[in-house]
Design an enzyme around this catalytic site. Structure first.
Site, PDB file in Angstrom:
ATOM      1  N   GLU A   1     -10.845  -4.927   8.981  1.00 53.50           N
ATOM      2  CA  GLU A   1      -9.710  -4.003   8.932  1.00 53.50           C
ATOM      3  C   GLU A   1      -8.749  -4.404   7.824  1.00 53.50           C
ATOM      4  O   GLU A   1      -8.277  -3.563   7.076  1.00 53.50           O
ATOM      5  CB  GLU A   1      -8.998  -3.985  10.294  1.00 53.50           C
ATOM      6  CG  GLU A   1      -7.834  -3.043  10.372  1.00 53.50           C
ATOM      7  CD  GLU A   1      -8.220  -1.579  10.254  1.00 53.50           C
ATOM      8  OE1 GLU A   1      -7.362  -0.786   9.819  1.00 53.50           O
ATOM      9  OE2 GLU A   1      -9.360  -1.202  10.587  1.00 53.50           O
TER      10      GLU A   1
ATOM     11  N   ILE B   1      -7.706  -7.777   4.969  1.00 54.42           N
ATOM     12  CA  ILE B   1      -7.651  -9.123   4.382  1.00 54.42           C
ATOM     13  C   ILE B   1      -6.382  -9.112   3.553  1.00 54.42           C
ATOM     14  O   ILE B   1      -6.161  -8.195   2.761  1.00 54.42           O
ATOM     15  CB  ILE B   1      -8.860  -9.438   3.484  1.00 54.42           C
ATOM     16  CG1 ILE B   1     -10.121  -9.654   4.325  1.00 54.42           C
ATOM     17  CG2 ILE B   1      -8.571 -10.671   2.617  1.00 54.42           C
ATOM     18  CD1 ILE B   1     -11.355  -9.997   3.507  1.00 54.42           C
ATOM     19  N   TYR B   2      -5.557 -10.114   3.752  1.00 54.82           N
ATOM     20  CA  TYR B   2      -4.292 -10.160   3.017  1.00 54.82           C
ATOM     21  C   TYR B   2      -3.933 -11.600   2.716  1.00 54.82           C
ATOM     22  O   TYR B   2      -4.094 -12.485   3.571  1.00 54.82           O
ATOM     23  CB  TYR B   2      -3.169  -9.512   3.830  1.00 54.82           C
ATOM     24  CG  TYR B   2      -1.836  -9.536   3.127  1.00 54.82           C
ATOM     25  CD1 TYR B   2      -1.568  -8.666   2.078  1.00 54.82           C
ATOM     26  CD2 TYR B   2      -0.850 -10.447   3.493  1.00 54.82           C
ATOM     27  CE1 TYR B   2      -0.347  -8.687   1.420  1.00 54.82           C
ATOM     28  CE2 TYR B   2       0.375 -10.474   2.846  1.00 54.82           C
ATOM     29  CZ  TYR B   2       0.624  -9.594   1.806  1.00 54.82           C
ATOM     30  OH  TYR B   2       1.826  -9.627   1.151  1.00 54.82           O
TER      31      TYR B   2
ATOM     32  N   GLU C   1       0.817  -1.218   0.000  1.00 58.76           N
ATOM     33  CA  GLU C   1       0.000   0.000   0.000  1.00 58.76           C
ATOM     34  C   GLU C   1       0.849   1.266   0.000  1.00 58.76           C
ATOM     35  O   GLU C   1       0.319   2.374   0.112  1.00 58.76           O
ATOM     36  CB  GLU C   1      -0.936  -0.003   1.218  1.00 58.76           C
ATOM     37  CG  GLU C   1      -2.007  -1.063   1.126  1.00 58.76           C
ATOM     38  CD  GLU C   1      -2.904  -1.143   2.342  1.00 58.76           C
ATOM     39  OE1 GLU C   1      -2.484  -0.717   3.450  1.00 58.76           O
ATOM     40  OE2 GLU C   1      -4.031  -1.643   2.192  1.00 58.76           O
TER      41      GLU C   1
ATOM     42  N   TYR D   1     -13.580  -7.506  -4.826  1.00 59.15           N
ATOM     43  CA  TYR D   1     -14.640  -7.316  -3.838  1.00 59.15           C
ATOM     44  C   TYR D   1     -15.970  -7.015  -4.523  1.00 59.15           C
ATOM     45  O   TYR D   1     -17.008  -7.525  -4.109  1.00 59.15           O
ATOM     46  CB  TYR D   1     -14.273  -6.202  -2.851  1.00 59.15           C
ATOM     47  CG  TYR D   1     -13.089  -6.558  -1.988  1.00 59.15           C
ATOM     48  CD1 TYR D   1     -13.092  -7.700  -1.191  1.00 59.15           C
ATOM     49  CD2 TYR D   1     -11.964  -5.754  -1.969  1.00 59.15           C
ATOM     50  CE1 TYR D   1     -12.006  -8.036  -0.407  1.00 59.15           C
ATOM     51  CE2 TYR D   1     -10.867  -6.080  -1.177  1.00 59.15           C
ATOM     52  CZ  TYR D   1     -10.897  -7.214  -0.404  1.00 59.15           C
ATOM     53  OH  TYR D   1      -9.824  -7.549   0.377  1.00 59.15           O
TER      54      TYR D   1
END
Length: 174
Positions: A91, A93-94, A31, A138
């Site tokens: 919070e 998801i990885y 990120e 998503y």
């Protein structure tokens, strides 16, 4: 705990926390916020209720059954809406990059969705960076972009300003 031939999804244990923190750093690097994570093992263990105290978040790991290694994680917590009552907030998801395209991310998302249903939550919420290609993933699972649909903006008051505001309150009471 939920298991299939390829993966096991379960609550994290104390011995998983080091791996979870490593994946949190990997996510932060992805990120472009490498300096963001400031969690310690002790804090995450405490907040996940793994040291016997009050739980404020649920930490999950996705294990690869072939290697018995954690290849993904999710951190979620219960939240509240004045419109609908309780909801479940995701919070993170990885999934480690080398394990993507195997259905691991979908599995985690389905598992946390099932947890929201178990908690009788009418909705599941999460944030995704605008440029993150996971947005399409998503959306393919039925998630709705509230920024586009309803114009909601997500705000934060950070530590220094939070302390200033609390100090302002103390001064106004004197």
């Amino acid at each position: 705990m939920s298991k299939n031939d390829e993966f096991t999804f379960r609550r994290a244990k104390v011995e998983d926390i080091k791996d979870v923190l490593g994946m949190i750093q990997e996510l932060a690097d992805f990120e472009k916020m490498s300096n963001g994570p400031q969690l310690t093992e002790e804090v995450l263990i405490r907040d996940a209720g793994l040291s016997g105290g009050e739980e404020c978040c649920e930490v999950y790991v996705l294990m690869d059954n072939a290697t018995n290694l954690a290849i993904g994680y999710s951190i979620c917590y219960k939240a509240y809406s004045t419109w609908q009552g309780r909801y479940f907030f995701v919070e993170d998801i990885y999934v480690k990059p080398e394990h993507r395209k195997r259905g691991a991310g979908r599995r985690i998302f389905l598992e946390v969705s099932a947890r929201a249903v178990e908690l009788r939550c009418p909705r599941l919420e999460f944030n995704v960076l605008e440029w993150n290609p996971a947005r399409k993933f998503y959306e393919s699972l039925g998630a709705v972009d509230l920024t586009a649909r309803e114009g909601w903006h997500y705000y934060r008051v950070e530590e220094q300003q939070l302390s200033k505001l609390a100090s302002d309150l103390s001064c106004s009471k004197s």
